[in-house]
Motif scaffolding. Structure first.
Motif, PDB file in Angstrom:
ATOM      1  N   ASP A   1     -13.953  18.357  -1.777  1.00 40.71           N
ATOM      2  CA  ASP A   1     -14.637  17.185  -2.636  1.00 40.71           C
ATOM      3  C   ASP A   1     -15.288  15.920  -1.634  1.00 40.71           C
ATOM      4  O   ASP A   1     -14.300  15.558  -0.984  1.00 40.71           O
ATOM      5  CB  ASP A   1     -14.102  16.760  -3.938  1.00 40.71           C
ATOM      6  CG  ASP A   1     -15.039  16.217  -4.794  1.00 40.71           C
ATOM      7  OD1 ASP A   1     -15.746  15.221  -4.381  1.00 40.71           O
ATOM      8  OD2 ASP A   1     -14.967  16.608  -6.076  1.00 40.71           O
ATOM      9  N   ASP A   2     -16.186  15.420  -1.809  1.00 39.48           N
ATOM     10  CA  ASP A   2     -16.640  13.966  -0.714  1.00 39.48           C
ATOM     11  C   ASP A   2     -16.040  12.989  -1.745  1.00 39.48           C
ATOM     12  O   ASP A   2     -16.548  11.828  -1.134  1.00 39.48           O
ATOM     13  CB  ASP A   2     -17.992  14.119  -0.421  1.00 39.48           C
ATOM     14  CG  ASP A   2     -18.902  13.993  -1.713  1.00 39.48           C
ATOM     15  OD1 ASP A   2     -18.324  14.558  -2.897  1.00 39.48           O
ATOM     16  OD2 ASP A   2     -20.155  13.907  -1.731  1.00 39.48           O
ATOM     17  N   ASP A   3     -15.551  12.939  -2.754  1.00 42.55           N
ATOM     18  CA  ASP A   3     -14.774  11.685  -3.457  1.00 42.55           C
ATOM     19  C   ASP A   3     -13.402  11.946  -3.095  1.00 42.55           C
ATOM     20  O   ASP A   3     -12.441  12.765  -3.787  1.00 42.55           O
ATOM     21  CB  ASP A   3     -14.859  11.852  -5.046  1.00 42.55           C
ATOM     22  CG  ASP A   3     -14.755  10.481  -5.922  1.00 42.55           C
ATOM     23  OD1 ASP A   3     -13.742  10.011  -5.264  1.00 42.55           O
ATOM     24  OD2 ASP A   3     -15.216  10.352  -6.739  1.00 42.55           O
TER      25      ASP A   3
ATOM     26  N   LEU B   1     -10.755  11.804  -6.251  1.00 38.23           N
ATOM     27  CA  LEU B   1     -10.757  12.931  -7.005  1.00 38.23           C
ATOM     28  C   LEU B   1      -9.822  13.887  -5.842  1.00 38.23           C
ATOM     29  O   LEU B   1      -9.059  14.637  -6.492  1.00 38.23           O
ATOM     30  CB  LEU B   1     -12.232  13.887  -7.050  1.00 38.23           C
ATOM     31  CG  LEU B   1     -11.886  14.663  -8.264  1.00 38.23           C
ATOM     32  CD1 LEU B   1     -11.840  13.983  -9.653  1.00 38.23           C
ATOM     33  CD2 LEU B   1     -12.971  15.774  -8.135  1.00 38.23           C
TER      34      LEU B   1
ATOM     35  N   GLU C   1      -7.277  12.725  -4.086  1.00 43.76           N
ATOM     36  CA  GLU C   1      -5.966  12.626  -4.227  1.00 43.76           C
ATOM     37  C   GLU C   1      -5.557  12.942  -5.621  1.00 43.76           C
ATOM     38  O   GLU C   1      -4.297  13.492  -5.672  1.00 43.76           O
ATOM     39  CB  GLU C   1      -5.856  11.136  -4.189  1.00 43.76           C
ATOM     40  CG  GLU C   1      -6.034  10.471  -2.850  1.00 43.76           C
ATOM     41  CD  GLU C   1      -5.982   9.042  -2.817  1.00 43.76           C
ATOM     42  OE1 GLU C   1      -5.505   8.226  -3.770  1.00 43.76           O
ATOM     43  OE2 GLU C   1      -6.632   8.399  -1.685  1.00 43.76           O
TER      44      GLU C   1
ATOM     45  N   ARG D   1     -14.904  17.189   3.636  1.00 40.13           N
ATOM     46  CA  ARG D   1     -16.114  17.833   4.296  1.00 40.13           C
ATOM     47  C   ARG D   1     -15.874  19.335   4.178  1.00 40.13           C
ATOM     48  O   ARG D   1     -14.950  19.733   4.720  1.00 40.13           O
ATOM     49  CB  ARG D   1     -16.562  17.146   5.450  1.00 40.13           C
ATOM     50  CG  ARG D   1     -16.944  15.715   5.522  1.00 40.13           C
ATOM     51  CD  ARG D   1     -17.456  15.652   6.765  1.00 40.13           C
ATOM     52  NE  ARG D   1     -16.405  15.304   7.908  1.00 40.13           N
ATOM     53  CZ  ARG D   1     -16.280  15.418   9.185  1.00 40.13           C
ATOM     54  NH1 ARG D   1     -17.673  16.177   9.679  1.00 40.13           N
ATOM     55  NH2 ARG D   1     -15.466  15.538  10.006  1.00 40.13           N
TER      56      ARG D   1
ATOM     57  N   GLU E   1     -17.051  21.544   5.916  1.00 35.07           N
ATOM     58  CA  GLU E   1     -16.989  22.469   7.171  1.00 35.07           C
ATOM     59  C   GLU E   1     -15.459  22.464   7.660  1.00 35.07           C
ATOM     60  O   GLU E   1     -15.448  23.338   8.335  1.00 35.07           O
ATOM     61  CB  GLU E   1     -18.001  22.042   8.341  1.00 35.07           C
ATOM     62  CG  GLU E   1     -18.230  20.464   8.478  1.00 35.07           C
ATOM     63  CD  GLU E   1     -19.062  19.677   7.535  1.00 35.07           C
ATOM     64  OE1 GLU E   1     -19.267  20.189   6.370  1.00 35.07           O
ATOM     65  OE2 GLU E   1     -19.625  18.703   7.974  1.00 35.07           O
TER      66      GLU E   1
ATOM     67  N   SER F   1     -21.915  19.545  -5.795  1.00 27.99           N
ATOM     68  CA  SER F   1     -22.755  18.845  -4.973  1.00 27.99           C
ATOM     69  C   SER F   1     -22.254  17.830  -3.818  1.00 27.99           C
ATOM     70  O   SER F   1     -21.466  17.123  -3.990  1.00 27.99           O
ATOM     71  CB  SER F   1     -23.426  17.565  -5.967  1.00 27.99           C
ATOM     72  OG  SER F   1     -23.641  18.257  -7.341  1.00 27.99           O
ATOM     73  N   MET F   2     -22.501  18.411  -2.698  1.00 26.76           N
ATOM     74  CA  MET F   2     -21.929  17.805  -1.505  1.00 26.76           C
ATOM     75  C   MET F   2     -23.129  17.910  -0.526  1.00 26.76           C
ATOM     76  O   MET F   2     -23.898  18.973  -0.469  1.00 26.76           O
ATOM     77  CB  MET F   2     -20.765  18.487  -0.681  1.00 26.76           C
ATOM     78  CG  MET F   2     -19.594  18.427  -1.715  1.00 26.76           C
ATOM     79  SD  MET F   2     -17.894  19.566  -1.251  1.00 26.76           S
ATOM     80  CE  MET F   2     -18.774  21.104  -1.333  1.00 26.76           C
ATOM     81  N   PRO F   3     -23.172  16.782   0.440  1.00 23.99           N
ATOM     82  CA  PRO F   3     -24.328  16.964   1.505  1.00 23.99           C
ATOM     83  C   PRO F   3     -23.891  17.873   2.482  1.00 23.99           C
ATOM     84  O   PRO F   3     -22.781  18.353   2.751  1.00 23.99           O
ATOM     85  CB  PRO F   3     -24.169  15.512   2.262  1.00 23.99           C
ATOM     86  CG  PRO F   3     -22.771  15.053   1.764  1.00 23.99           C
ATOM     87  CD  PRO F   3     -22.381  15.808   0.467  1.00 23.99           C
ATOM     88  N   GLY F   4     -25.020  18.460   3.085  1.00 23.91           N
ATOM     89  CA  GLY F   4     -24.661  19.650   3.911  1.00 23.91           C
ATOM     90  C   GLY F   4     -24.406  20.917   3.308  1.00 23.91           C
ATOM     91  O   GLY F   4     -24.985  21.152   2.562  1.00 23.91           O
TER      92      GLY F   4
END
Lengths: 399, 125
Positions: free
Chosen positions: B12-14, B17, B19, B37, B39, B58-61
């Motif tokens: 997750d990119d948050d 969350l 943690e 990230r 990857e 919903s994550m970039p990349g």
């Protein structure tokens, strides 16, 4: 004399009135004249348009066959004891809502000699009103006196209706895209709030488990996480409220360069992680701007993140973001350039529906633009060539 | 906790969350690795060590769907649980058949733990 014959005779008589034969042609035989008249009659009736003629006073003197067939009225029908032919023509063939305006415009033309041009609804023989484009111009003799008025009218109903349908479709589209923008905005807000709520729920569940397992240290740690994330959720709500309220009360005089510096610092970690070089070119001794500091920070964070994301596919050595500030006429201008893939539709990126991004900010350039505009500034994209995008905004200088 | 307890990767990119889910998983006796990230999940040897992947969509990349496809291609049968805070994505996923493991944030931690347990058990069966 039956009706058709009477009409033919009357039309012939009208035709000679319609065509003013030059007076010096007296030697031309009556037969030749008659032939010429018939020829002209044919020409006028064959023209693919409705034609009429009127006396210099405006009294209708001729209607061509197309016009007669269209309105279902012959010239004789316009003769009434108490009213002029013109009045009769208008009341019997123009839509009641348009009659006064048509009468006024024609009256003006007949009084001044100015050409008549107007779109109005005309009653067809079957009683249906259809949009018509009517035009008339005077024929003048050598001394400039009006001899005759000639008029044409076209049925433009289909064109008017399709233009109207197009406009209605356009309005509907605009409305639905506005609604789509709001839906997108609502979705972003829901996501923003759902993130910390998800963290809170998970931590609360963990807290319960640690307590039952007799691990007070981890339980305490969980409780602290909950408090932190609940504050974050409250902050999101406050931020959204501030966005929509847009009060001038929160606005104070600030140095834009210091806000830029703060935001660049805030995003340092992201910039380093993506190997993005930052070039700051801050104008010296910029005048203060009256802004809501938090809102302008949000705009800068959004624009910078936008630039960071645009460089996802840019080779690592070539990733750079340039932030420059300068004074322009009456405003301070901030420009953020990236070396990313550029945008295909520079104006559309401000459309909330278009700027669907998958990151957590999700607030979109549309909101950035409304914040800047609420401050009396402008936000736009600048072409920077095939590579990279430049976003520029201005904020007015305090007077 | 022993080294034998299942290892769950959370993507997750948050950071908050990550943690909280790590905390939840540990409270239930799992081991967790958190990845900010997508990857990072495909670094050498990592995917081989995990028993279950929980990923945001919903994550970039690489987004959650692509990540799931890549995980399944590399390790068929490895349980992947999707999650998202976006209602519209949730509606989209719920309309799919067969249903796939999905949680809309915020979700009940107990339900997530039950799903993890069930999926790991059936992947080992």
């Amino acid at each position: 004399m039956d009706n058709a014959e009477a009409e033919a005779t009357s039309q012939m008589a009208e035709a000679s009135r319609w065509y003013r034969a030059p007076a010096h042609d007296v030697e031309v035989s009556e037969a030749v004249l008659r032939q010429r008249e018939q020829h002209l009659q044919l020409l006028v009736d064959t023209l693919p348009t409705m034609v009429w003629a009127a006396e210099p006073t405006g009294e209708p003197s001729y209607l061509n066959k197309r016009l007669i067939d269209y309105v279902g009225i012959v010239l004789n029908d316009l003769d009434a004891p108490d009213r002029s032919r013109l009045q009769m023509a208008i009341t019997s063939s123009v839509h009641p809502d348009d009659a006064a305006a048509v009468g006024q415009a024609l009256g003006h033309s007949f009084a001044t000699g100015a050409p008549f041009a107007m779109k109005y609804r005309q009653r067809r023989a079957d009683g249906v009103y259809r949009w018509t484009d009517g035009r008339a111009e005077p024929l003048r003799d050598a001394s400039g006196e009006i001899v005759q008025w000639y008029g044409v009218s076209f049925d433009i109903d289909d064109e008017v209706r399709s233009a109207e349908a197009l406009r209605r479709a356009h309005d509907k589209l605009a409305l639905s895209s506005q609604a789509a923008g709001l839906a997108e905005l609502a979705a972003s807000i829901a996501h923003e709030v759902n993130q910390p709520l998800a963290a809170i729920l998970a931590s609360a569940n963990a807290l319960e488990r640690w307590l039952m397992a007799g691990n007070p240290e981890r339980a305490l740690q969980s409780a602290r996480s909950i408090m932190r994330d609940a504050s974050a959720a409250a902050e999101v709500v406050a931020r959204i409220r501030a966005l929509f309220k847009g009060t001038a009360a929160a606005r104070q005089q600030h140095d834009l360069n210091s806000i830029v510096g703060e935001v660049a610092g805030l995003l340092q970690e992201d910039l380093q992680r993506w190997d993005i070089a930052v070039e700051l070119d801050l104008g010296r001794a910029l005048p203060a701007v009256t802004v809501d500091r938090v809102q302008i920070q949000q705009v800068l964070v959004n624009l910078l993140r936008n630039g960071i994301e645009a460089m996802e596919k840019t080779p690592r050595g070539r990733r750079a973001i340039g932030i420059s500030t300068r004074q322009v006429a009456g405003a301070v201008e901030v420009e953020i350039r990236d070396t990313g893939s550029g945008v295909d539709a520079p104006e559309r990126i401000f459309d909330p529906f278009y700027s669907t991004k998958s990151d957590g900010m999700g607030m979109g350039l549309a909101i950035c633009r409304s914040i800047i505009e609420a401050h009396g500034g402008k936000l736009w994209t600048k072409a920077t060539g095939p590579e990279g995008t430049s976003l520029v905004f201005t904020l007015p200088i305090v007077s | 906790m022993t080294d034998l307890s299942p290892l769950i990767a959370v993507v997750d990119d948050d950071q908050r969350l990550l943690e909280s889910l790590e905390n939840l998983l540990e409270s239930a006796g799992y081991r967790a690795i958190t990845l900010s990230r997508p990857e990072l999940l495909f670094e050498p040897g990592r995917l081989q060590s995990v028993d279950c992947v929980i990923t945001d969509i919903s994550m970039p990349g690489i987004d959650g769907f692509e990540l799931r496809d890549r995980v399944i291609a590399a390790r068929p049968g490895l349980p992947v649980i999707l999650m998202s805070g976006r209602h519209e994505i949730a509606e989209q996923i719920r309309a799919r058949t067969p249903p796939e493991p999905f949680f809309r944030k915020p979700f009940d931690g107990r339900a997530l733990l039950d799903t993890i347990e069930r999926l790991i058990a059936s992947s080992r069966a």
